[in-house]
Scaffold this active site. Structure first.
Site, short mmCIF file in Angstrom:
data_model
loop_
_atom_site.label_atom_id
_atom_site.label_comp_id
_atom_site.label_asym_id
_atom_site.label_seq_id
_atom_site.Cartn_x
_atom_site.Cartn_y
_atom_site.Cartn_z
N HIS A 76 0.85 -1.21 0.00
CA HIS A 76 0.00 0.00 0.00
C HIS A 76 0.88 1.25 0.00
O HIS A 76 1.77 1.38 0.83
CB HIS A 76 -0.91 0.01 1.23
CG HIS A 76 -2.09 -0.89 1.10
ND1 HIS A 76 -3.24 -0.73 1.83
CD2 HIS A 76 -2.31 -1.96 0.29
CE1 HIS A 76 -4.11 -1.66 1.49
NE2 HIS A 76 -3.57 -2.43 0.57
N TYR A 206 -9.20 5.48 7.53
CA TYR A 206 -9.29 5.84 8.95
C TYR A 206 -10.35 6.94 9.03
O TYR A 206 -10.17 8.01 8.43
CB TYR A 206 -7.95 6.38 9.47
CG TYR A 206 -6.88 5.32 9.63
CD1 TYR A 206 -6.09 4.93 8.56
CD2 TYR A 206 -6.65 4.73 10.87
CE1 TYR A 206 -5.08 3.97 8.71
CE2 TYR A 206 -5.64 3.78 11.03
CZ TYR A 206 -4.87 3.39 9.96
OH TYR A 206 -3.88 2.45 10.11
N PRO A 298 -3.69 0.65 18.76
CA PRO A 298 -3.46 0.12 17.41
C PRO A 298 -3.61 1.15 16.27
O PRO A 298 -3.29 0.82 15.13
CB PRO A 298 -4.49 -0.99 17.27
CG PRO A 298 -5.53 -0.69 18.28
CD PRO A 298 -4.87 0.04 19.39
N LYS A 302 1.55 0.16 14.94
CA LYS A 302 2.97 0.11 15.30
C LYS A 302 3.38 -1.07 16.19
O LYS A 302 4.57 -1.36 16.32
CB LYS A 302 3.37 1.41 16.03
CG LYS A 302 3.44 2.62 15.13
CD LYS A 302 4.67 2.58 14.24
CE LYS A 302 4.56 3.48 13.04
NZ LYS A 302 4.35 2.80 11.78
N TYR A 390 4.06 6.76 9.70
CA TYR A 390 3.23 5.60 9.37
C TYR A 390 4.06 4.51 8.68
O TYR A 390 3.92 3.32 9.00
CB TYR A 390 2.04 6.02 8.49
CG TYR A 390 0.96 4.97 8.43
CD1 TYR A 390 -0.07 4.93 9.37
CD2 TYR A 390 0.99 3.97 7.45
CE1 TYR A 390 -1.04 3.95 9.33
CE2 TYR A 390 0.02 2.99 7.40
CZ TYR A 390 -1.00 2.98 8.34
OH TYR A 390 -1.96 2.00 8.30
#
Ligand code: RFL
Ligand code: PHB
Length: 395
Positions: A76, A206, A298, A302, A390
């Site tokens: 991704h 998200y 979460p 990580k 990220y």
């Protein structure tokens, strides 16, 4: 009691941290035994992480267990943030000079590591329950005692690696007087649902909505993983599949609502959200790695990645010890890990604070959150900060 067994490194816990450490040590010719509270099937039944940083991908590939991940993992290059009814893409590849993440489930990582361990004929003692106790790790001759298949066993070793998660025995075996812990509990949990339906969108979404946070993730092109922010008091029995899908739909934007495919759940569970760090991560010849030493909420994906980098540092330090008789890596282990851990703690806390609805935030807090989201997607500098965290900060 059976005769004592001898190994170089006794590893407590057959989660991703313990199994990956075992694999890396085996590759370097360092003998190890893994002991696990539960059965292999139980460990594989826990549905957890889904997103791997490149560092974790490279580690799995380099130690010879990456073949299936290379075939089946989904690379991704971006994520989407949904707020005020609109989606905004964070182009991680463009913002980080080409970095990406790989979507490949923790269950699959664990499966691949278990298969490799079995094929290599390495010892893993499953189903030892709560029988494990750690001894003399402040001396040169640590030992682990346990009961396996009704027999008391003693493992004499050079080092103990505590890879036994948040509720394990390793951290609990360190005297409270030498440990400092830092903790933050969040006033909500994540209700997760796994289903064999195609993901609603090719990338993760998200969502920050009036009804609470939602996350659209996946395990493959035919298996989806969705999460909803729920009050801490909620019990999974209170959530039928239909109630879950209705609530998820209500938290999505129009196009996602249209594309959402629903189906029976394969797994449904609630996880509370917590930030936690224990310092130091080493006492004598006992080393903590992964969730045994630290927990992140979460939201930033990580936890598993931090476990992998702890293990990277620990395996290298042990290899240096055996090959070069150098104790430098072992001496610096805790400090090196914690420097990275705290950056991931900060990022996970920040992303959690940004994306969830907090019961006590008030109107002012709500407005500030909205302003920060708008700034985040309109400023290249702010988007870059999200993207580089990220995909994973450099080692
Ligand atoms: P684990 O996986 O908890 O494994 C520890 C193992 O030790 C065993 N054990 C013992 N064995 C022997 N004797 C004892 N006394 C023992 N006590 C415990 C346990 O049975 C277990 O098998 O820890 P490890 O290896 O450090 O791995 C950490 C990860 O599991 C964890 O950080 C991640 O799952 C967190 N996480 C995520 N991380 C990511 O990097 N990306 C993600 O996308 C992501 N999503 C998540 C997550 C965690 C979640 N939950 C449920 C907390 C999503 C969720 C919902
Ligand atoms: C998951 O797929 O389980 C997952 C993905 C991203 C997260 C957390 C969990 O931030």
């Amino acid at each position: 009691m059976a005769n004592p067994t001898r190994t170089q490194v006794a590893i407590i816990g057959a989660g991703p941290a313990g199994l990956l450490l075992g694999q890396l040590l085996w590759k370097a010719g360092i003998d190890n035994i893994v002991v696990e509270r539960h059965s292999a099937d139980y460990v594989l039944g826990r549905i957890r992480a889904g997103v791997l940083e490149q560092v974790a991908v490279d580690m799995l590939t380099d130690c010879g267990v990456g073949a299936r991940m290379q075939r089946e993992g989904l690379v991704h290059h971006g994520i989407e943030l949904l707020f005020k009814g609109a989606r905004h893409r964070i182009d991680m590849q463009a913002l980080t000079s080409g970095s990406s993440v790989t979507v490949y489930g923790q269950t699959e990582v664990t499966h691949d590591l278990m298969d490799a361990r079995q094929a290599q004929g390495l010892t893993t003692l499953y189903d030892v329950g709560d029988s494990v106790s750690l001894h003399d790790f402040d001396s040169a001759h640590p030992m682990v005692r346990l009961t396996h298949q009704g027999q008391s066993r003693q493992i004499d070793c050079d080092f103990i690696a505590g890879c036994d998660g948040f509720h394990g025995i390793s951290r609990a075996s360190m005297p409270a007087s030498v440990l400092k812990t830092y903790e933050k509990i969040y006033p909500f949990g994540w209700l997760g649902l796994l289903a064999d339906v195609p993901p609603v969108s090719p990338e993760l979404i998200y969502a920050n909505t009036e009804r609470g946070f939602a996350l659209c993730s996946m395990r493959s092109r035919t298996r989806s993983r969705y999460y909803l922010q729920v009050p801490l008091q909620d019990r999974v029995e209170d959530w039928s599949d239909a109630a879950f899908w209705n609530e998820l739909r209500a938290r999505l934007d129009g196009p996602a609502r249209e594309h959402l495919v629903t189906g029976p759940s394969i797994e449904k569970s609630i996880a509370p959200l917590r930030s936690f760090v224990a310092e130091p991560m080493r006492l004598g010849r006992l080393f903590l790695a992964g969730d045994a030493a630290h927990i992140v909420p979460p939201t930033g994906a990580k936890g598993l990645n931090l476990a992998a980098t702890d293990v990277k540092y620990l395996s290298q330090a042990l290899i240096d010890h055996y090959r070069d008789k150098s104790s430098k890596g072992l001496d610096l282990y805790s400090e090196k890990c914690l420097s990275r851990v705290w950056k991931a703690e900060r990022f996970s806390w920040w992303f959690t604070s940004l994306m969830h609805r907090f019961p006590d935030t008030g109107e002012f807090g709500q407005k500030v959150q909205e302003a920060e989201l708008e700034y985040l997607v309109s400023s290249r500098a702010a988007s870059t900060a999200l993207a580089e965290n990220y995909v994973g900060l450099p080692l």
